[in-house]
Design a protein around this motif. Structure first.
Motif, mmCIF file in Angstrom:
data_model
loop_
_atom_site.group_PDB
_atom_site.id
_atom_site.type_symbol
_atom_site.label_atom_id
_atom_site.label_comp_id
_atom_site.label_asym_id
_atom_site.label_seq_id
_atom_site.Cartn_x
_atom_site.Cartn_y
_atom_site.Cartn_z
ATOM 1 N N GLU A 187 0.834 -1.203 0.000
ATOM 2 C CA GLU A 187 0.000 0.000 0.000
ATOM 3 C C GLU A 187 0.868 1.252 0.000
ATOM 4 O OE1 GLU A 187 -2.856 0.177 3.192
ATOM 5 O OE2 GLU A 187 -3.670 2.107 2.497
ATOM 6 N N LYS A 188 2.048 1.144 0.623
ATOM 7 C CA LYS A 188 2.903 2.329 0.728
ATOM 8 C C LYS A 188 3.346 2.861 -0.631
ATOM 9 C CE LYS A 188 4.715 2.099 5.384
ATOM 10 N NZ LYS A 188 5.851 1.741 6.242
ATOM 11 N N GLU A 202 0.638 8.641 -4.820
ATOM 12 C CA GLU A 202 -0.407 9.669 -4.681
ATOM 13 C C GLU A 202 0.173 10.992 -4.185
ATOM 14 O OE1 GLU A 202 -4.671 7.412 -4.032
ATOM 15 O OE2 GLU A 202 -3.382 7.618 -2.262
ATOM 16 N N LEU A 203 1.099 10.914 -3.248
ATOM 17 C CA LEU A 203 1.728 12.149 -2.751
ATOM 18 C C LEU A 203 2.476 12.854 -3.883
ATOM 19 C CD1 LEU A 203 3.213 10.992 0.696
ATOM 20 C CD2 LEU A 203 1.243 12.500 0.331
ATOM 21 N N GLY A 260 10.437 -0.021 -5.497
ATOM 22 C CA GLY A 260 9.359 0.232 -4.551
ATOM 23 C C GLY A 260 9.659 -0.391 -3.197
ATOM 24 N N ASN A 261 10.928 -0.534 -2.918
ATOM 25 C CA ASN A 261 11.350 -1.137 -1.648
ATOM 26 C C ASN A 261 10.649 -0.479 -0.454
ATOM 27 O OD1 ASN A 261 13.476 -0.664 0.763
ATOM 28 N ND2 ASN A 261 13.576 -2.740 -0.027
ATOM 29 N N ILE A 304 11.261 0.020 2.669
ATOM 30 C CA ILE A 304 11.999 0.924 3.576
ATOM 31 C C ILE A 304 12.240 2.263 2.877
ATOM 32 C CG2 ILE A 304 14.000 1.145 5.094
ATOM 33 C CD1 ILE A 304 12.204 -1.408 5.491
ATOM 34 N N ALA A 305 12.679 2.173 1.618
ATOM 35 C CA ALA A 305 12.924 3.394 0.859
ATOM 36 C C ALA A 305 11.633 4.188 0.679
ATOM 37 C CB ALA A 305 13.531 3.036 -0.496
ATOM 38 N N VAL A 306 10.562 3.480 0.367
ATOM 39 C CA VAL A 306 9.276 4.147 0.169
ATOM 40 C C VAL A 306 8.824 4.834 1.466
ATOM 41 C CG1 VAL A 306 6.824 3.703 -0.245
ATOM 42 C CG2 VAL A 306 8.543 2.718 -1.772
ATOM 43 N N THR A 307 9.067 4.184 2.588
ATOM 44 C CA THR A 307 8.697 4.781 3.880
ATOM 45 C C THR A 307 9.454 6.091 4.103
ATOM 46 O OG1 THR A 307 8.246 2.613 4.822
ATOM 47 C CG2 THR A 307 8.670 4.395 6.375
ATOM 48 N N ALA A 308 10.757 6.079 3.840
ATOM 49 C CA ALA A 308 11.548 7.303 4.021
ATOM 50 C C ALA A 308 11.046 8.396 3.080
ATOM 51 C CB ALA A 308 13.033 7.010 3.760
#
Ligand code: PLP
Length: 421
Positions: free
Chosen positions: A91-92, A98-99, A301-302, A304-308
């Motif tokens: 989902e991230k 979207e952002l 779309g890793n 951890i990277a997406v979270t950062a």
């Protein structure tokens, strides 16, 4: 026993070419060996020798909120515990897309990749697949990563038969890369007059920031939009540096010009390896599995990277005043350079001093810069606890962590350098 930077560099040279994993880190331009980093926080970077520097490299752009920004670190820690990679959608990835889409409306559809190199390489493949043409136009002095067809410049002057800057690139690749001069409309026009029906795209840094900062003439950028439309070619803005740096919507918002495709990197990954390419939906529909242009990635779309990336973008979106804050801070630095008689280019929070007598508007102007003078400046700054890029051809990045106090200290240091020359 703890190894110091010199020891570590010597040992690294044994296993890693030049002791570094990216050439400019080697400090060769400034005739030094690099410091090895222990950690970084806010505006500061700390080396293993116990020195603390105010950092204007900011990992070459990503650290717009300063190093180890707490909300990003907290979110990354939590994400790590859930698994480092899945090779399946999350989902991230949707949240990040979207952002990005809301910040930069031209990004109707996009793909997440791992580096700016990959983003630019892929965007060009899509442009070629979409237009069914082979040639591309790039500008001397613009950097779009190290993929084969993009490692080409022409030295000074316009060259239509290009040779690569790098060995290992077949001349058959380089031949499809046409070179034009930044801020030179005529150089673009003559390429289109000669090769217009074979040109898939123009790729450009809307603010050139890999030959030092060279701002675009607005008419030049507008011309790129017009001529590509006229010939059915695509316009690719490489916003790997300018995306989320000049504005939430990048240079395309800053200058109100809408490209067909855009590449993002650096800030978009919040310090992790993540980049993006995307743009018009009808073009991005060419990408596999819905289209015939293949592009893939095990770690794309890793999580951890997406979270950062998400945490960084969310912070920027929720605090849009950041852009005027870092613009003002960079403006103070710009003024200090001008006060000591050094030429300087600045766009928002990107700036570069140039040790030349010329106003720098092109690659040729950049090349008039005095290396010895730059080395003196670099040494002076580093000895004063300020880390600027170890090359005249790199931008200086101002972050939110460079508060008034930090900026004032830096201004003092620039003034002292001015007295010393
Ligand atoms: C840094 C950069 C790239 C390459 O990105 P990497 O992540 O280093 O591969 C591409 N284009 C521009 C404008 C850049 O500044």
């Amino acid at each position: 026993m703890l190894l110091n930077s010199v020891d570590l560099f010597k040992k690294s040279e044994k296993y890693i070419p030049g002791g570094v994993n990216s050439p400019v880190r080697a400090f060769r331009y400034v005739n030094r060996t690099p410091f090895f980093v222990d950690r970084a926080k806010g505006p500061y970077i700390y080396d293993v020798d116990g020195n603390r520097y105010i950092d204007y490299v900011c990992s070459w752009g990503p650290a717009i909120l300063g190093h180890a920004f707490d909300p990003v670190i907290e979110a990354v820690k939590e994400a790590c515990c859930r698994g480092l990679t899945f090779g399946a959608p999350t989902e991230k990835e949707l949240v990040l897309a979207e952002l990005i889409q809301k910040s930069m409306p031209s990004m109707e559809m996009m793909r997440l990749v791992n580096s700016g190199t990959e983003a630019c390489m892929s965007a060009i493949r899509v442009a070629r697949g979409y237009t069914k043409r082979d040639k591309i136009v790039k500008f001397v002095g613009c950097y779009h990563g190290h993929s084969d067809g993009l490692l080409v410049k022409a030295g000074s002057g316009l060259m239509t038969e290009s040779i690569s800057d790098s060995s290992g690139v077949p001349s058959s690749y380089a031949k499809n890369t046409l070179l034009a001069e930044y801020n030179n409309i005529e150089s673009v026009k003559s390429l289109f007059e000669k090769y217009g029906d074979d040109i898939a795209c123009i790729i450009v840094e809307p603010v050139a920031a890999n030959m030092g900062v060279v701002p675009p003439d607005i008419d030049f950028l507008k011309y790129l939009r017009v001529i590509t439309q006229q010939y059915g070619a695509l316009l690719i803005f490489d916003e790997v540096i300018t995306g989320f740096r000049l504005a939430l919507g990048g240079a395309q918002e800053f200058y109100s010009i809408k490209p067909d495709l855009t590449t993002l990197g650096k800030i978009v990954g919040g310090g992790m390896p993540l980049a993006v390419y995307g743009g018009r939906k009808d073009i991005m529909n060419c990408v596999a599995p819905i289209g015939s242009v293949y592009q893939a990635g095990t770690l794309s779309g890793n999580p951890i990277a997406v979270t950062a990336g998400i945490e960084t973008l969310k912070y920027l979106i929720n605090n849009p005043n950041i852009y005027s804050v870092i613009d003002k801070a960079a403006g103070k630095l710009e003024k200090a350079y001008l006060d000591i008689g050094v030429k300087v280019n600045r766009v928002g929070s990107l700036l570069s001093p140039f040790f030349t007598n010329k106003q720098v508007k092109s690659y040729d102007d950049v090349m008039t810069s005095d290396r010895d003078c730059f080395i003196k400046y670099f040494d002076f700054m580093l000895n004063s606890g300020i880390y600027v890029a170890p090359s005249q051809y790199e931008a200086m990045f101002v972050s939110l962590a460079h508060d008034n106090d930090i900026i004032d200290k830096t201004v003092d240091c620039i003034m002292k350098f001015g007295e010393s020359i």
